[in-house]
Design an enzyme around this catalytic site. Structure first.
Site, PDB file in Angstrom:
ATOM      1  CE1 TYR A   1      -3.729   2.466   0.605  1.00  0.00           C
ATOM      2  CE2 TYR A   1      -2.320   3.339   2.616  1.00  0.00           C
ATOM      3  CZ  TYR A   1      -3.265   3.573   1.688  1.00  0.00           C
ATOM      4  OH  TYR A   1      -4.155   4.647   1.595  1.00  0.00           O
TER       5      TYR A   1
ATOM      6  CG  ASP B   1       5.698   3.537   0.599  1.00  0.00           C
ATOM      7  OD1 ASP B   1       6.373   4.066   1.587  1.00  0.00           O
ATOM      8  OD2 ASP B   1       4.773   3.341   0.398  1.00  0.00           O
TER       9      ASP B   1
ATOM     10  CE  LYS C   1       2.354   4.574   8.177  1.00  0.00           C
ATOM     11  NZ  LYS C   1       0.975   4.799   8.567  1.00  0.00           N
TER      12      LYS C   1
HETATM   13  N1  HOZ Z   1      -3.249   3.365   6.108  1.00  0.00           N
HETATM   14  C1  HOZ Z   1      -2.902   3.396   7.457  1.00  0.00           C
HETATM   15  C2  HOZ Z   1      -2.515   2.007   7.773  1.00  0.00           C
HETATM   16  N2  HOZ Z   1      -1.417   1.525   7.232  1.00  0.00           N
HETATM   17  C3  HOZ Z   1      -4.145   3.694   8.152  1.00  0.00           C
HETATM   18  C4  HOZ Z   1      -4.203   5.040   8.669  1.00  0.00           C
HETATM   19  C5  HOZ Z   1      -5.204   5.390   9.903  1.00  0.00           C
HETATM   20  O1  HOZ Z   1      -6.328   4.918   9.741  1.00  0.00           O
HETATM   21  O2  HOZ Z   1      -4.968   6.250  10.432  1.00  0.00           O
END
Ligand code: HOZ
Length: 425
Positions: free
Chosen positions: A144, A239, A267
């Site tokens: 992802y 990534d 992050k």
């Molecule tokens: N895409 C995020 C986890 N891989 C989720 C982010 C969120 O829900 O805060």
């Protein structure tokens, strides 16, 4: 556990916010429950609106490597915001952050700050296309990379969680420029390059995957990506939004000794605030405006409060912290393995430092197909059992869990005890 206030808030939220949440996985639908609404967090703990306390392994989906509300980070943000929230003009703090990132990631010679991981990967791909003059992108199934159109093809995280790896609303023509392969499929990658090498602008990969559970790169996989890109004039993009500063200070590229052309970070680099970075080889990054023809901009890019949270966090990421994370990770891995074995379950734990997944299936789990074949019902039981015992585990079997520097040996021991009870060990 009483969650009356959370339940009432969730009911209200669903009337005004899509699904009651501002990001899909937070809705807890995959584990059949309702999300606790969080009031505050401190160290390894979350506290919900009903004052229930949880040991947290979501870590705000990765950023909270120091634990929540770290005193130094909070003080730095407070001091900074007292002088203004945003200037839309360059600041000295941004220069310090850029220097700190470049020091930790030698493959990054020039970078840009943006506000989210999605923006970082999306912009890295745009510059790769602008640099090569080609359109085709290769990604790996279950990885992802945020929610830009061309990346929502066979994607992990929330898309895998809800069983719709290809999003509606993505124009067919855009989706067609993204080709996918299984994670760790080196021969497939080589064959694809042989076949369509002249069309391929970039290969993007999570060098340690975390959005289909924690999946490790097989020996030679990352090297093959970089070498094939080089051979065919394409751009390799790591990534590291999730694994950057997480699996080592210098991310997966330090841990595995492989240098990509471009890197996306998010992050941890923002210390819990909306900040991300993309950067890499000078020659490629110089294609971005105002130096070159590839456009990318943002009103809040390099926002001072976010930058200072990131910078203060990065200054704390030293060798003793990573040793501590490794020790806690090992403790949790051992405990979860025994819990599953004693419960008579087929399971395996995959972990890189403080990034960890308990898969309910026989390992090794090397790609999305392996991960999807694991038992979702047992995961749901595991998740609910943990939550009822005060452990906040990611509410999807496709999301990696994170340990922070604030987790104590005792926190981990309590988590293992809760896991044993949840699984009936
Ligand atoms: N895409 C995020 C986890 N891989 C989720 C982010 C969120 O829900 O805060």
């Amino acid at each position: 556990m009483n969650r009356t206030r959370s339940q009432a808030l969730f009911e209200r939220a669903q009337k005004v916010i899509v699904g009651g949440v501002n990001s899909p996985v937070r809705a807890f639908r995959a584990v059949g429950g309702e999300p606790p609404f969080i009031k505050r967090a401190q160290g390894s703990r979350l506290f919900d609106e009903d004052d229930n306390e949880y040991i947290d392994y979501v870590g705000t989906w990765g950023p909270a490597i120091l634990g929540h509300a770290d005193a130094e980070v909070v003080a730095a943000v407070q001091n900074t915001v007292a002088s203004g929230l945003s200037f839309g003009a360059p600041t000295g703090l941004e220069v310090k952050l850029a220097e700190a990132v470049i020091e930790a990631y030698p493959s990054v010679e020039l970078l840009r700050c943006v506000s989210s991981g999605t923006e970082a990967t999306m912009s890295a791909i745009r510059v790769a296309r602008g640099y090569t003059g080609r359109d085709v992108l290769i990604k790996f199934e279950g990885c992802y990379h945020g929610h830009a159109d061309h990346l929502l093809v066979k994607a992990g995280s929330g898309l895998a969680t809800f069983g719709e790896p290809d999003s509606a609303g993505v124009p067919e023509g855009v989706a067609r420029t993204t080709l996918t392969l299984g994670y760790n499929d080196m021969s497939g990658l080589e064959a694809l390059f042989e076949d369509r090498g002249e069309e391929i602008a970039a290969v993007i990969v999570e060098p340690v995957a975390g959005n289909m559970g924690c999946i490790l790169p097989r020996e030679g996989f990352l090297e093959a990506i970089v070498a094939l890109c080089k051979k065919h004039g394409a751009v390799s993009i790591f990534d590291e939004v999730m694994c950057g500063f997480r699996v080592a200070r210098g991310g997966a590229q330090e841990r595995y000794g492989v240098q990509p052309d471009l890197t996306a970070l998010g992050k941890i680099v923002g210390g819990g605030m909306p900040l991300a970075v993309y950067g890499g080889r000078r020659e490629i990054m110089e294609k971005i405006a105002p130096l070159g023809p590839v456009y990318q901009a943002g009103t809040l890019s390099g926002n001072p409060a976010a930058v200072v949270a990131g910078l203060t966090t990065l200054r704390r990421l030293d060798a003793p912290l990573y040793q501590r994370l490794e020790a806690r990770g090992q403790q949790l891995e051992t405990g979860l393995c025994s819990a599953a074995a004693d419960a008579g379950l087929t399971a395996c734990v995959q972990r890189v430092g403080s990034m960890i997944t308990l898969f309910f299936g026989a390992g090794p789990i090397d790609n999305f197909a392996d991960s999807a074949a694991c038992d979702g019902d047992i995961f749901t039981r595991f998740h609910r059992g943990l939550l009822e015992r005060g452990v906040y585990w990611p509410p999807s079997r496709y999301e990696a869990a994170f340990i922070s520097g604030a987790h104590s040996e005792d926190d981990i021991a309590q988590t293992i005890a809760a896991a044993r009870a949840a699984l009936g060990a």
